[in-house]
Structures are given as structure tokens and as C-alpha cells.
Scaffold this motif. Sequence first.
Motif, PDB file in Angstrom:
ATOM      1  N   PRO A 130       0.818  -1.213   0.000  1.00 43.24           N
ATOM      2  CA  PRO A 130       0.000   0.000   0.000  1.00 43.24           C
ATOM      3  C   PRO A 130       0.854   1.266   0.000  1.00 43.24           C
ATOM      4  O   PRO A 130       1.912   1.331   0.643  1.00 43.24           O
ATOM      5  N   PRO A 131       0.426   2.293  -0.742  1.00 43.57           N
ATOM      6  CA  PRO A 131       1.248   3.488  -0.891  1.00 43.57           C
ATOM      7  C   PRO A 131       1.633   4.157   0.414  1.00 43.57           C
ATOM      8  O   PRO A 131       2.728   4.714   0.520  1.00 43.57           O
ATOM      9  N   SER A 132       0.781   4.101   1.435  1.00 45.88           N
ATOM     10  CA  SER A 132       1.163   4.732   2.710  1.00 45.88           C
ATOM     11  C   SER A 132       2.413   4.084   3.286  1.00 45.88           C
ATOM     12  O   SER A 132       3.236   4.763   3.906  1.00 45.88           O
ATOM     13  N   THR A 133       2.593   2.789   3.060  1.00 47.14           N
ATOM     14  CA  THR A 133       3.776   2.119   3.608  1.00 47.14           C
ATOM     15  C   THR A 133       5.034   2.538   2.870  1.00 47.14           C
ATOM     16  O   THR A 133       6.103   2.649   3.471  1.00 47.14           O
ATOM     17  N   GLY A 134       4.915   2.773   1.553  1.00 50.16           N
ATOM     18  CA  GLY A 134       6.063   3.277   0.808  1.00 50.16           C
ATOM     19  C   GLY A 134       6.401   4.712   1.173  1.00 50.16           C
ATOM     20  O   GLY A 134       7.583   5.073   1.301  1.00 50.16           O
ATOM     21  N   PHE A 135       5.371   5.543   1.349  1.00 52.53           N
ATOM     22  CA  PHE A 135       5.617   6.920   1.774  1.00 52.53           C
ATOM     23  C   PHE A 135       6.258   6.947   3.160  1.00 52.53           C
ATOM     24  O   PHE A 135       7.123   7.792   3.440  1.00 52.53           O
ATOM     25  N   ALA A 136       5.831   6.047   4.042  1.00 53.58           N
ATOM     26  CA  ALA A 136       6.429   6.007   5.375  1.00 53.58           C
ATOM     27  C   ALA A 136       7.922   5.719   5.301  1.00 53.58           C
ATOM     28  O   ALA A 136       8.731   6.354   6.002  1.00 53.58           O
ATOM     29  N   ALA A 137       8.307   4.778   4.445  1.00 56.22           N
ATOM     30  CA  ALA A 137       9.733   4.477   4.287  1.00 56.22           C
ATOM     31  C   ALA A 137      10.480   5.681   3.727  1.00 56.22           C
ATOM     32  O   ALA A 137      11.578   6.020   4.195  1.00 56.22           O
ATOM     33  N   TYR A 138       9.891   6.325   2.736  1.00 56.87           N
ATOM     34  CA  TYR A 138      10.524   7.507   2.141  1.00 56.87           C
ATOM     35  C   TYR A 138      10.693   8.618   3.177  1.00 56.87           C
ATOM     36  O   TYR A 138      11.764   9.228   3.294  1.00 56.87           O
ATOM     37  N   HIS A 139       9.675   8.877   3.964  1.00 60.52           N
ATOM     38  CA  HIS A 139       9.743   9.973   4.925  1.00 60.52           C
ATOM     39  C   HIS A 139      10.743   9.693   6.042  1.00 60.52           C
ATOM     40  O   HIS A 139      11.348  10.627   6.584  1.00 60.52           O
ATOM     41  N   HIS A 140      10.903   8.431   6.403  1.00 55.34           N
ATOM     42  CA  HIS A 140      11.866   8.105   7.459  1.00 55.34           C
ATOM     43  C   HIS A 140      13.296   7.955   6.925  1.00 55.34           C
ATOM     44  O   HIS A 140      14.232   7.892   7.729  1.00 55.34           O
ATOM     45  N   TYR A 141      13.448   7.891   5.612  1.00 57.16           N
ATOM     46  CA  TYR A 141      14.777   7.672   5.044  1.00 57.16           C
ATOM     47  C   TYR A 141      15.680   8.858   5.385  1.00 57.16           C
ATOM     48  O   TYR A 141      15.364  10.011   5.089  1.00 57.16           O
ATOM     49  N   ALA A 142      16.818   8.561   6.008  1.00 60.99           N
ATOM     50  CA  ALA A 142      17.652   9.633   6.573  1.00 60.99           C
ATOM     51  C   ALA A 142      18.607  10.248   5.568  1.00 60.99           C
ATOM     52  O   ALA A 142      19.101  11.356   5.784  1.00 60.99           O
ATOM     53  N   GLY A 143      18.913   9.552   4.471  1.00 59.87           N
ATOM     54  CA  GLY A 143      19.863  10.059   3.496  1.00 59.87           C
ATOM     55  C   GLY A 143      19.205  10.923   2.434  1.00 59.87           C
ATOM     56  O   GLY A 143      17.986  11.127   2.431  1.00 59.87           O
ATOM     57  N   PRO A 144      20.010  11.457   1.483  1.00 59.63           N
ATOM     58  CA  PRO A 144      19.444  12.188   0.347  1.00 59.63           C
ATOM     59  C   PRO A 144      18.491  11.281  -0.426  1.00 59.63           C
ATOM     60  O   PRO A 144      18.764  10.100  -0.604  1.00 59.63           O
ATOM     61  N   LYS A 145      17.368  11.840  -0.927  1.00 56.52           N
ATOM     62  CA  LYS A 145      16.354  10.963  -1.497  1.00 56.52           C
ATOM     63  C   LYS A 145      15.505  11.696  -2.518  1.00 56.52           C
ATOM     64  O   LYS A 145      15.346  12.925  -2.472  1.00 56.52           O
ATOM     65  N   GLU A 146      14.985  10.900  -3.455  1.00 57.10           N
ATOM     66  CA  GLU A 146      13.982  11.339  -4.414  1.00 57.10           C
ATOM     67  C   GLU A 146      12.873  10.295  -4.428  1.00 57.10           C
ATOM     68  O   GLU A 146      13.094   9.132  -4.095  1.00 57.10           O
ATOM     69  N   GLN A 147      11.689  10.726  -4.845  1.00 57.00           N
ATOM     70  CA  GLN A 147      10.565   9.785  -4.947  1.00 57.00           C
ATOM     71  C   GLN A 147       9.778  10.059  -6.219  1.00 57.00           C
ATOM     72  O   GLN A 147       9.419  11.204  -6.503  1.00 57.00           O
ATOM     73  N   GLN A 148       9.523   9.003  -6.977  1.00 57.32           N
ATOM     74  CA  GLN A 148       8.634   9.077  -8.125  1.00 57.32           C
ATOM     75  C   GLN A 148       7.281   8.485  -7.717  1.00 57.32           C
ATOM     76  O   GLN A 148       7.225   7.355  -7.215  1.00 57.32           O
ATOM     77  N   VAL A 149       6.219   9.231  -7.907  1.00 55.83           N
ATOM     78  CA  VAL A 149       4.876   8.786  -7.563  1.00 55.83           C
ATOM     79  C   VAL A 149       4.102   8.554  -8.855  1.00 55.83           C
ATOM     80  O   VAL A 149       3.975   9.457  -9.688  1.00 55.83           O
ATOM     81  N   TRP A 150       3.603   7.324  -9.011  1.00 57.16           N
ATOM     82  CA  TRP A 150       2.844   6.943 -10.206  1.00 57.16           C
ATOM     83  C   TRP A 150       1.370   6.832  -9.815  1.00 57.16           C
ATOM     84  O   TRP A 150       0.955   5.902  -9.164  1.00 57.16           O
ATOM     85  N   ARG A 151       0.584   7.822 -10.240  1.00 52.94           N
ATOM     86  CA  ARG A 151      -0.758   8.019  -9.698  1.00 52.94           C
ATOM     87  C   ARG A 151      -1.738   6.920 -10.093  1.00 52.94           C
ATOM     88  O   ARG A 151      -2.614   6.567  -9.303  1.00 52.94           O
ATOM     89  N   PHE A 152      -1.643   6.400 -11.306  1.00 51.08           N
ATOM     90  CA  PHE A 152      -2.621   5.431 -11.770  1.00 51.08           C
ATOM     91  C   PHE A 152      -2.028   4.040 -11.958  1.00 51.08           C
ATOM     92  O   PHE A 152      -2.572   3.226 -12.698  1.00 51.08           O
ATOM     93  N   ASN A 153      -0.928   3.778 -11.257  1.00 48.62           N
ATOM     94  CA  ASN A 153      -0.280   2.474 -11.354  1.00 48.62           C
ATOM     95  C   ASN A 153      -0.338   1.736 -10.033  1.00 48.62           C
ATOM     96  O   ASN A 153      -0.410   2.342  -8.959  1.00 48.62           O
ATOM     97  N   GLY A 154      -0.309   0.421 -10.143  1.00 50.46           N
ATOM     98  CA  GLY A 154      -0.332  -0.425  -8.967  1.00 50.46           C
ATOM     99  C   GLY A 154       1.048  -0.954  -8.641  1.00 50.46           C
ATOM    100  O   GLY A 154       2.034  -0.213  -8.647  1.00 50.46           O
ATOM    101  N   HIS A 155       1.127  -2.271  -8.399  1.00 48.41           N
ATOM    102  CA  HIS A 155       2.377  -2.842  -7.923  1.00 48.41           C
ATOM    103  C   HIS A 155       3.455  -2.898  -9.000  1.00 48.41           C
ATOM    104  O   HIS A 155       4.614  -3.127  -8.689  1.00 48.41           O
ATOM    105  N   GLU A 156       3.064  -2.683 -10.265  1.00 49.42           N
ATOM    106  CA  GLU A 156       4.094  -2.580 -11.301  1.00 49.42           C
ATOM    107  C   GLU A 156       4.867  -1.271 -11.189  1.00 49.42           C
ATOM    108  O   GLU A 156       5.939  -1.110 -11.795  1.00 49.42           O
ATOM    109  N   GLY A 157       4.335  -0.326 -10.411  1.00 55.45           N
ATOM    110  CA  GLY A 157       5.012   0.946 -10.234  1.00 55.45           C
ATOM    111  C   GLY A 157       5.154   1.672 -11.560  1.00 55.45           C
ATOM    112  O   GLY A 157       4.255   1.680 -12.390  1.00 55.45           O
ATOM    113  N   GLY A 158       6.311   2.246 -11.765  1.00 57.45           N
ATOM    114  CA  GLY A 158       6.533   3.028 -12.982  1.00 57.45           C
ATOM    115  C   GLY A 158       6.998   2.223 -14.171  1.00 57.45           C
ATOM    116  O   GLY A 158       7.124   2.767 -15.271  1.00 57.45           O
TER     117      GLY A 158
END
Length: 321
Positions: free
Chosen positions: A276-304
Motif C-alpha cells: 500500500p502506498p502509505s507504507t512506501g511513503f512512510a519508508a521515504y519519509h523516514h529515510y535519513a539520506g538524500p532521497k527522491e521519490q517518483q509517484v505513479w498516480r494510476f499504477n499499482g504494484h508494477e510501479g513506474g
Amino acid sequence: MFIDLPLDELRRYRPPLPEPPGFDAFWHRTLTETHAHDLDARFTAVDAGMALLDTYDVEFAGFGGHRIRGWFLAPRGAEGPLPCVVQYLGYGGGRAHPHDWPLWPCAGLATLVMDARGQSGPDRPGDTPDPVGADHPGVPGKMTQGLLAPDTYYYRRLYTDAVRAVEAAGAHPMVDPARIVVSGRSQGGACALAVAGLVPEVAAALIDVPFLTDIRRALEVTEDGPYGELARYFAGERLDIDRALATLDHVDGLNFAARAQTPALFSTGLRDAVTPPSTGFAAYHHYAGPKEQQVWRFNGHEGGGGHQRTEQIRFVRELFG
């Protein structure tokens, strides 16, 4: 359909860390015990029919000294040392065939593909057994294997194998050990995230729709994919739930994210019912190093998909020049 929080709430979603007592000591002990075994990385050249790539069958000692298989590919005729992408696999599949992994060699890098112990599938055959048996009844799959104690849990072994895969890649003379990137989607993303938190020397992490992050939340909002194995297990083994959740906290990606310092590129699909996307966002927000995130609005588990691969190539080229 969108199965989770609205995007504006996802951008703010940062749950508390599910860090169990002794988390760092547990993983320090695990890796110390593993390093008592000689890595013994072996690369055997094979003819995979790809004229532009050098291909090797790989073996190295993972958790418990168990032999882990893999593939190593590099551009033929390249002058090393090269950056190397260590590739981890999604749930229910193995290393498959060398011709399934040309992306990074075609981009001018080496790649090491780590087989997932005890996993195989009709389209992704594997070659690595898991010699450790379960200590209790479970349901099909790996999610409940050894679940009642952190020491016996399957993902303790898989994450440790993933750390050793980085060491095996660095042992190849064609690879620059200072330029190793870890990469994976779903279960592979969980491995990449864990290694980013356990091995500060890795140069970057490519983490797609990561599994095993914010696990307690995932169990509340989905029964799709491997999380469904846990739901079915808990429905029967009602008295084991708290004990099992304590084990899962030891492999939750949020705890590794908080310790990771290497640059990372994440991806999340907003219609992903498996992770679920909230779990991925949680990992991204807690990630302590430099980071980028690509969000795919109409995609499921295949991601981008291929679009995310384009972003990854861009990210790695900017990192290494």
C-alpha cells in the motif's frame, strides 16, 4: 481504484518507528556471525549467447555459510573497474536467465543478480535452496517461515544474503567497490532498503514499491499478495499474533530507512494493493539520506515500469557522471 490515503495525506504520513529493543544489536550479531564464514565468491564464465556481454554464474556464502547463487554480467571489452548494480528479486521468483538482466550492462555498468533462497516460479526459476526448516506450522510462501522468533525468521536470512551479495560484487575485479548500487522492486526493494541501512558503504539505493515497510499498517489495509499469508496465519494462530508482530518489527524497512545515509530513489504506485502506498511513503519519509521519490498516480504494484527504469538510469548517471 485508489486503496489508501489521499495524496496530500500521504505526503504527510510519517508513523512512529516500530523499532524493537535491541534492534541494532540483533543485526550486528547476525552480520558478525555471518562474517565468520569465508565469503568464497566464485565467478564461472558461461556462454549465455549474448555476444556483447560477459556472463558469469555466481556463488558466494550467505547467511550461515549457505551457498547463494546469482548471475554477474558486464559489458564485453569494458575497462574496469565499473560501477555495479546489485539486483534483488521480487517475491516468489528466482534469478531466472542471464538474458533477463541486460539493462545495466547495456548502460555501461556491471550487475550482480542475487538469487532468492528457497524461491522460484514458473517465469522466474531459482537455483538456491534454503536449508533452514521452519520451526512451526505455516501457510504456503515465506512470510510465516520461522515467524515466531527473530533468529529463525526467513527474512533474517534473506537480508543477510543481500548484504553478502554486495560483498561478492565488490570481490569481482571488474567492479569498483566504492560504486555499488543496490536495487529491487517489492521484496527486492525491501532488501535494497535493508542493505542501505546495514551497509553504509553502498553508493546508492534504487527502491521500488518496497515490501515489508510499515508492516503493521499494511496488515490493516490489505490482504493482497504476501501480506495475505500473514492474515491467513493470524486468523488461525490467534495466540501467536503479538509474538509474530515483534519478529516482524526486526525486519521492518522503516527501521533501516532511519539508519540509511546513501542517496536513494524511491517509487510508489497509488493504486498498489500489494504494498500500500502509505507504507512506501512512510519508508521515504523516514529515510535519513538524500532521497527522491517518483509517484505513479494510476499504477499499482508494477510501479513506474519502464518509465521508472528511465528515472533510475538518470539517477545513476548523475551520481557517477
